[in-house]
Design a protein around this motif. Structure first.
Motif: not given
Length: 176
Positions: A70-96
């Motif tokens: 399942i895709e969890v991260w998409t590289p730029r360019p993003w359809r929608k900029f969501a800095k807070v959510a993307r930072n949170e997701r990046r942290h959780n991917i690293d945790r996984l």
């Protein structure tokens, strides 16, 4: 009954979507007893030692070798900029990737503009075990297994408590 409420019920509004009686955030908060850092901007939910990612069903695929991802991260360019959510997701991917207990609840549709985006799979979350990155920079979580939560509200005593969810509770609950 106000027209707005009737339209919400008949057109698949946030309260009555298919078989879901709760929004995905309500399901994570009140059924699974998880926490969201922000109800509007959070893409993921947390217990004391577990994370549940909200992912798109249409981004799930099976490879030729039978591996589900399942895709969890998409590289730029993003359809929608969501800095807070993307930072949170990046942290959780690293945790996984560090071995943290991580599950996914799949949302229907293909983004927030899609009517089906309000729907989600509440009966079959997926346990994730690591990520891989393709040549274009898209990052995918590899599914360990799907888990059944059909007996969630009747067989799980902690669901009725006000305590946070521990990974061990989810493990015992999700075993199928």
């Amino acid at each position: 009954m106000p027209m707005r409420f009737i339209r919400m019920l008949t057109e698949g509004g946030s309260r009555m979507v298919g078989k879901n009686r709760q929004t995905i955030n309500e399901f994570l908060l009140y059924t699974l007893k998880l926490e969201l850092t922000n109800r509007t901007r959070s893409w993921d939910a947390y217990g004391e030692d577990v994370v549940v990612l909200k992912l798109w069903e249409k981004q799930r695929e099976t490879l030729l070798d039978g591996t589900d991802r399942i895709e969890v991260w998409t590289p730029r360019p993003w359809r929608k900029f969501a800095k807070v959510a993307r930072n949170e997701r990046r942290h959780n991917i690293d945790r996984l990737n560090a071995g943290g207990a991580t599950y996914a609840v799949l949302r229907r549709g293909n983004g927030f503009g899609d009517r089906e985006a309000w729907g989600y799979e509440s009966d079959r979350p997926y346990k994730l075990n690591r990520t891989v990155v393709d040549q274009d920079g898209h990052e995918y979580a590899i599914e360990d297994r799907s888990v059944c939560v059909a007996t969630l509200s009747t067989d799980c005593a902690w669901c009725c408590s006000n305590t946070s969810v521990f990974a061990t509770h989810l493990e015992s609950l999700f075993e199928s």
